[in-house]
Design a protein around this motif. Structure first.
Motif, mmCIF file in Angstrom:
data_model
loop_
_atom_site.group_PDB
_atom_site.id
_atom_site.type_symbol
_atom_site.label_atom_id
_atom_site.label_comp_id
_atom_site.label_asym_id
_atom_site.label_seq_id
_atom_site.Cartn_x
_atom_site.Cartn_y
_atom_site.Cartn_z
ATOM 1 N N TYR A 111 19.293 -40.922 -16.232
ATOM 2 C CA TYR A 111 20.028 -41.814 -17.138
ATOM 3 C C TYR A 111 19.148 -42.986 -17.561
ATOM 4 N N ARG A 137 13.366 -34.609 -19.098
ATOM 5 C CA ARG A 137 13.662 -33.384 -18.350
ATOM 6 C C ARG A 137 12.447 -32.913 -17.553
ATOM 7 N N ILE A 178 22.251 -27.774 -19.443
ATOM 8 C CA ILE A 178 22.527 -28.856 -20.392
ATOM 9 C C ILE A 178 22.933 -28.280 -21.751
ATOM 10 N N ASN A 198 26.432 -27.166 -21.642
ATOM 11 C CA ASN A 198 27.382 -28.265 -21.447
ATOM 12 C C ASN A 198 26.897 -29.520 -22.183
ATOM 13 N N ARG A 199 26.397 -29.312 -23.391
ATOM 14 C CA ARG A 199 25.712 -30.388 -24.118
ATOM 15 C C ARG A 199 26.648 -31.556 -24.457
ATOM 16 N N GLU A 233 29.312 -32.581 -22.980
ATOM 17 C CA GLU A 233 29.617 -33.325 -21.757
ATOM 18 C C GLU A 233 28.428 -34.175 -21.328
ATOM 19 N N TYR A 234 27.238 -33.661 -21.473
ATOM 20 C CA TYR A 234 26.002 -34.384 -21.133
ATOM 21 C C TYR A 234 25.950 -35.717 -21.869
ATOM 22 N N TYR A 235 26.134 -35.690 -23.180
ATOM 23 C CA TYR A 235 26.044 -36.910 -23.969
ATOM 24 C C TYR A 235 27.258 -37.827 -23.741
ATOM 25 N N TRP A 282 28.901 -38.674 -14.001
ATOM 26 C CA TRP A 282 27.543 -38.300 -14.412
ATOM 27 C C TRP A 282 26.759 -37.712 -13.236
ATOM 28 N N TYR A 298 28.006 -34.301 -12.500
ATOM 29 C CA TYR A 298 27.535 -33.374 -13.539
ATOM 30 C C TYR A 298 26.113 -32.916 -13.240
ATOM 31 N N MET A 299 25.235 -33.853 -12.934
ATOM 32 C CA MET A 299 23.841 -33.502 -12.660
ATOM 33 C C MET A 299 23.712 -32.654 -11.393
ATOM 34 N N GLY A 337 24.814 -29.210 -12.177
ATOM 35 C CA GLY A 337 23.781 -28.539 -12.960
ATOM 36 C C GLY A 337 22.632 -28.053 -12.103
#
Length: 364
Positions: free
Chosen positions: A192, A209, A233, A236-237, A239-241, A256, A259-260, A263
């Motif tokens: 982040y 990345r 990513i 789930n793009r 959601e990422y942003y 967040w 989520y990571m 992933g």
């Protein structure tokens, strides 16, 4: 310190890490355990393969393609694999960018292993390789992140080279600090922060990345940068942003981080299964080649070479010391005769495709 951000103003007072809110919640710690287990299984399965290097380029090229696709740099797997093996000037711009991502990742990984440090200088070198220029830290004001549909400004990153360098220096210190925070949680924080600093005119997402993979390797969670995280990513793009913006607007860190971690866990399992499938195919191909090739053609080294990348050519055999040019051509044609390889012309060269490996890699 104000932790909210007016999207129209440069975020020069971006809060330092770690966040002031609780990041090691019960849900996060539980997810960290399962995520760490999946990474350990991936690392362990890699170590049972005699020569891990056989698999690396094929997997890294997949990550390179996916990471570039997130930035709307779209090409095909076949174009990437061909360009990686062929000597031709007929390579489209998107494919060239994917190959430069691979080059940047390898360069950064080798530098990190040599120095055991993640630094601003390394990040700059990464983006210079990706962009194939000598640009460095952003100096010109006016960078805005906008909603591609509405045109609304959703974020304005910090401005001023000195301030950006100060924020990167703070990030470096956090990366290498002995603070007791689990490295998997720290990775989410670092990703982040780097994206929020947005230090370059272009290439921030791809560089960020790469940093993810370097950080996992730096902390001995991966032996090689083979985690196919960009696929998660892409899938789930939105959601990422959305979750990145949630931190900027409200310091909402837990979703967040989860989520990571999800992933990384999913990707580690996916990559582990892919490696096992490649290993099984290699074993099957070895037996097939041993049984059906003439005795003077078969060698373990020859079969292993076919799995370093989907496309092989005569020069690869010569470079590896397996055969001279005329003999190498006979070896590849013999492999084509038993349907392990399939030849095709690319420019002035003949490439030989490991069809089953290509199908395996193409199946997501």
């Amino acid at each position: 310190m104000n932790t909210t951000h007016d999207p129209h103003k440069p975020f020069n007072d971006l809060p330092p890490l770690p966040p002031s809110v609780d990041i090691e919640t019960k849900a996060v710690l539980k997810k960290t355990t399962s995520c760490g287990r999946a990474l350990a299984e991936l690392k362990g399965i890699g170590r049972v393969i005699p020569n891990q290097a056989l698999l690396i380029d094929s997997l890294i090229l997949q990550e390179a393609q996916a990471s570039s696709e997130i930035e709307n740099i779209v090409t095909t797997s076949d174009a990437v694999y061909k360009a990686f093996s062929a000597q031709t000037g007929q390579i489209d711009l998107a494919t060239k960018e994917v190959l430069r991502y691979r080059e940047a990742l390898w360069y950064a990984f080798n530098e990190m292993k040599r120095q055991q440090v993640l630094s601003t200088n390394l990040f700059v070198k990464c983006v210079q390789i990706i962009r194939e220029n000598t640009a460095g830290i952003r100096k010109t004001p006016g960078t805005r992140i906008v909603n591609q549909t509405t045109g609304d400004i959703i974020y304005t990153p910090p401005e001023g080279e000195q301030r950006i360098r100060e924020l990167l220096h703070e990030l470096e210190k956090f990366i290498h600090s002995e603070d007791g925070i689990d490295p998997l949680i720290k990775l989410a924080l670092i990703h982040y922060q780097f994206e929020a600093i947005h230090p370059f005119g272009d290439g921030n997402g791809r560089t960020g990345r790469i940093i993810n993979l370097l950080y996992l390797s730096l902390n001995d969670l991966l032996d090689y940068p083979v985690l196919y995280l960009s696929k998660y990513i892409i899938d789930n793009r939105a959601e990422y942003y959305r979750l990145l913006r949630g931190i900027t607007k409200e310091q909402n860190w837990e979703p967040w981080i989860l989520y990571m971690l999800e992933g990384i866990e999913q990707t580690a399992s996916h990559t582990r299964n892919k490696i096992l499938a490649i290993k099984a195919l290699m074993d099957t191909t070895t037996e097939m080649a041993r049984n059906r090739l003439p005795g003077n053609v078969f060698s373990k080294e020859l079969v292993e070479l076919l799995f370093e990348r989907p496309y092989t050519k005569i020069q690869h055999l010569i470079d590896r010391g397996i055969a001279r040019r005329e003999t190498a051509s006979k070896y590849l044609k013999a492999l084509e005769a038993i349907h392990i390889l399939k030849s095709q012309r690319v420019g002035k060269e003949t490439l030989f495709l490991n069809t089953r490996l290509y199908e395996l890699l193409s199946h997501s």
